[in-house]
Design a protein around this motif. Structure first.
Motif, mmCIF file in Angstrom:
data_model
loop_
_atom_site.group_PDB
_atom_site.id
_atom_site.type_symbol
_atom_site.label_atom_id
_atom_site.label_comp_id
_atom_site.label_asym_id
_atom_site.label_seq_id
_atom_site.Cartn_x
_atom_site.Cartn_y
_atom_site.Cartn_z
ATOM 1 N N GLU A 80 -6.876 -1.955 9.209
ATOM 2 C CA GLU A 80 -6.477 -3.245 9.773
ATOM 3 C C GLU A 80 -7.413 -3.647 10.917
ATOM 4 O O GLU A 80 -7.829 -4.800 11.023
ATOM 5 C CB GLU A 80 -5.035 -3.146 10.281
ATOM 6 C CG GLU A 80 -4.389 -4.459 10.585
ATOM 7 C CD GLU A 80 -2.901 -4.291 10.894
ATOM 8 O OE1 GLU A 80 -2.581 -4.091 12.086
ATOM 9 O OE2 GLU A 80 -2.099 -4.344 9.947
ATOM 10 N N ALA A 81 -7.789 -2.681 11.752
ATOM 11 C CA ALA A 81 -8.657 -2.963 12.904
ATOM 12 C C ALA A 81 -10.046 -3.443 12.479
ATOM 13 O O ALA A 81 -10.660 -4.255 13.171
ATOM 14 C CB ALA A 81 -8.789 -1.729 13.794
ATOM 15 N N VAL A 82 -10.547 -2.950 11.341
ATOM 16 C CA VAL A 82 -11.883 -3.361 10.887
ATOM 17 C C VAL A 82 -11.832 -4.539 9.925
ATOM 18 O O VAL A 82 -12.854 -4.985 9.414
ATOM 19 C CB VAL A 82 -12.677 -2.191 10.245
ATOM 20 C CG1 VAL A 82 -12.877 -1.070 11.240
ATOM 21 C CG2 VAL A 82 -12.027 -1.700 8.966
ATOM 22 N N GLY A 83 -10.640 -5.050 9.652
ATOM 23 C CA GLY A 83 -10.490 -6.191 8.752
ATOM 24 C C GLY A 83 -10.676 -5.829 7.287
ATOM 25 O O GLY A 83 -11.086 -6.664 6.483
ATOM 26 N N GLY A 84 -10.352 -4.591 6.934
ATOM 27 C CA GLY A 84 -10.502 -4.140 5.555
ATOM 28 C C GLY A 84 -9.438 -4.706 4.636
ATOM 29 O O GLY A 84 -8.360 -5.119 5.081
ATOM 30 N N SER A 85 -9.727 -4.705 3.344
ATOM 31 C CA SER A 85 -8.778 -5.174 2.338
ATOM 32 C C SER A 85 -7.555 -4.263 2.307
ATOM 33 O O SER A 85 -7.667 -3.046 2.472
ATOM 34 C CB SER A 85 -9.466 -5.160 0.963
ATOM 35 O OG SER A 85 -8.515 -5.221 -0.069
ATOM 36 N N GLU A 86 -6.388 -4.853 2.076
ATOM 37 C CA GLU A 86 -5.154 -4.059 1.987
ATOM 38 C C GLU A 86 -5.190 -3.086 0.816
ATOM 39 O O GLU A 86 -4.465 -2.095 0.805
ATOM 40 C CB GLU A 86 -3.938 -4.982 1.849
ATOM 41 C CG GLU A 86 -3.630 -5.747 3.113
ATOM 42 C CD GLU A 86 -2.401 -6.634 2.958
ATOM 43 O OE1 GLU A 86 -1.648 -6.486 1.977
ATOM 44 O OE2 GLU A 86 -2.208 -7.486 3.836
ATOM 45 N N THR A 87 -6.031 -3.360 -0.170
ATOM 46 C CA THR A 87 -6.123 -2.483 -1.345
ATOM 47 C C THR A 87 -7.411 -1.659 -1.342
ATOM 48 O O THR A 87 -7.801 -1.108 -2.369
ATOM 49 C CB THR A 87 -6.059 -3.313 -2.642
ATOM 50 O OG1 THR A 87 -7.147 -4.253 -2.632
ATOM 51 C CG2 THR A 87 -4.728 -4.045 -2.759
ATOM 52 N N SER A 88 -8.066 -1.547 -0.183
ATOM 53 C CA SER A 88 -9.338 -0.829 -0.082
ATOM 54 C C SER A 88 -9.215 0.617 -0.536
ATOM 55 O O SER A 88 -8.295 1.332 -0.135
ATOM 56 C CB SER A 88 -9.840 -0.857 1.361
ATOM 57 O OG SER A 88 -10.967 -0.025 1.496
ATOM 58 N N LEU A 93 -5.031 4.862 -1.184
ATOM 59 C CA LEU A 93 -3.609 4.553 -1.362
ATOM 60 C C LEU A 93 -3.173 4.644 -2.819
ATOM 61 O O LEU A 93 -2.057 5.035 -3.121
ATOM 62 C CB LEU A 93 -3.309 3.142 -0.831
ATOM 63 C CG LEU A 93 -3.493 2.952 0.660
ATOM 64 C CD1 LEU A 93 -3.325 1.491 1.017
ATOM 65 C CD2 LEU A 93 -2.517 3.811 1.431
ATOM 66 N N ASN A 94 -4.049 4.248 -3.730
ATOM 67 C CA ASN A 94 -3.694 4.202 -5.145
ATOM 68 C C ASN A 94 -4.027 5.537 -5.788
ATOM 69 O O ASN A 94 -5.061 5.711 -6.428
ATOM 70 C CB ASN A 94 -4.437 3.055 -5.840
ATOM 71 C CG ASN A 94 -3.887 2.784 -7.212
ATOM 72 O OD1 ASN A 94 -3.145 3.582 -7.775
ATOM 73 N ND2 ASN A 94 -4.248 1.639 -7.760
ATOM 74 N N VAL A 95 -3.135 6.518 -5.606
ATOM 75 C CA VAL A 95 -3.420 7.865 -6.081
ATOM 76 C C VAL A 95 -3.415 7.967 -7.606
ATOM 77 O O VAL A 95 -3.997 8.889 -8.162
ATOM 78 C CB VAL A 95 -2.464 8.909 -5.464
ATOM 79 C CG1 VAL A 95 -2.673 8.984 -3.959
ATOM 80 C CG2 VAL A 95 -1.017 8.621 -5.795
ATOM 81 N N SER A 96 -2.816 7.008 -8.293
ATOM 82 C CA SER A 96 -2.790 7.079 -9.755
ATOM 83 C C SER A 96 -4.182 6.894 -10.356
ATOM 84 O O SER A 96 -4.485 7.445 -11.408
ATOM 85 C CB SER A 96 -1.824 6.043 -10.335
ATOM 86 O OG SER A 96 -2.262 4.738 -10.031
ATOM 87 N N VAL A 97 -5.050 6.130 -9.696
ATOM 88 C CA VAL A 97 -6.422 5.962 -10.195
ATOM 89 C C VAL A 97 -7.401 6.850 -9.416
ATOM 90 O O VAL A 97 -8.581 6.870 -9.705
ATOM 91 C CB VAL A 97 -6.901 4.488 -10.138
ATOM 92 C CG1 VAL A 97 -6.051 3.604 -11.010
ATOM 93 C CG2 VAL A 97 -6.976 3.971 -8.719
ATOM 94 N N GLU A 98 -6.884 7.582 -8.441
ATOM 95 C CA GLU A 98 -7.693 8.456 -7.591
ATOM 96 C C GLU A 98 -8.873 7.706 -6.985
ATOM 97 O O GLU A 98 -10.009 8.167 -7.014
ATOM 98 C CB GLU A 98 -8.151 9.706 -8.350
ATOM 99 C CG GLU A 98 -7.007 10.613 -8.725
ATOM 100 C CD GLU A 98 -7.450 11.992 -9.173
ATOM 101 O OE1 GLU A 98 -8.647 12.323 -9.096
ATOM 102 O OE2 GLU A 98 -6.568 12.753 -9.596
ATOM 103 N N GLY A 99 -8.596 6.526 -6.422
ATOM 104 C CA GLY A 99 -9.647 5.714 -5.818
ATOM 105 C C GLY A 99 -9.991 6.164 -4.418
ATOM 106 O O GLY A 99 -9.114 6.406 -3.598
ATOM 107 N N ALA A 100 -11.290 6.316 -4.156
ATOM 108 C CA ALA A 100 -11.789 6.650 -2.831
ATOM 109 C C ALA A 100 -13.133 5.959 -2.655
ATOM 110 O O ALA A 100 -13.795 5.611 -3.641
ATOM 111 C CB ALA A 100 -11.943 8.160 -2.667
#
Length: 182
Positions: A80-88, A93-100
């Motif tokens: 939030e502090a860096v203005g990143g996307s909520e779905t970054s 956050l999206n552990v089902s697709v193992e996104g990093a």
């Protein structure tokens, strides 16, 4: 916080470090073992091959982290502090697709060269296949600010990669499919 190894060349402290978090006194660390393991896969499959490729070419400095992330993991408050996307995917956050995701700058290497070396298939996975086969997103990013020009390459990894290759100028993204960055 202990400093666990995510991969051969990346540790937890480096991957979660943020100048913004330090300045704003934000805690930025993995909240779950799942987040740690997903970040470890990114580092093992994308970061380590990059480090090894450029080390073979003699790209080294006195600093062990010549390929330091400008952004690795971001907790909610930091994102939030860096203005990143909520779905970054930086937030894992999206552990089902193992996104990093990780944003990289190599000392003594133009980010355009980094993008082009990966994009043209010069950099391989340990199995010999081009690194592009497992990349979800690769974005050459360039921002013009009052302090000057900031440039880096964003790498994203997911279980089923979308293989999106883009460049971004001052926040506007352009897809590229068959050309290198000039």
């Amino acid at each position: 916080m202990s400093n666990r190894k995510l991969s051969k060349y990346m540790d937890e402290k480096t991957f979660t470090y943020s100048d913004t978090a330090k300045l704003k006194k934000l805690v930025n660390s993995f909240r779950t073992t799942v987040q740690f393991n997903i970040a470890a896969k990114l580092c093992q499959k994308i970061y380590d091959p990059l480090v090894e490729y450029y080390a073979k070419l003699g790209l080294k400095t006195n600093n062990a982290h010549y390929a330091r992330p400008s952004s690795g993991f971001r907790g909610h408050d930091l994102n939030e502090a860096v203005g990143g996307s909520e779905t970054s995917d930086h937030c894992i956050l999206n552990v089902s697709v193992e996104g990093a995701a990780i944003d990289l700058n190599f000392t003594n290497l133009d980010p355009k060269q980094l993008f082009n070396d990966v994009f043209t298939g010069k950099i391989k996975q340990p199995n010999g296949q081009p690194l592009t086969q497992i990349i979800d997103q690769m974005i050459y990013e360039e921002r013009h600010t009052k302090q000057g020009v900031q440039r880096w390459v964003h790498f994203g990894r997911r279980n089923n990669p979308r293989r999106q290759f883009m460049y971004s100028l001052d926040g506007i993204h352009f897809h590229t499919t068959n050309t290198t960055i000039k």
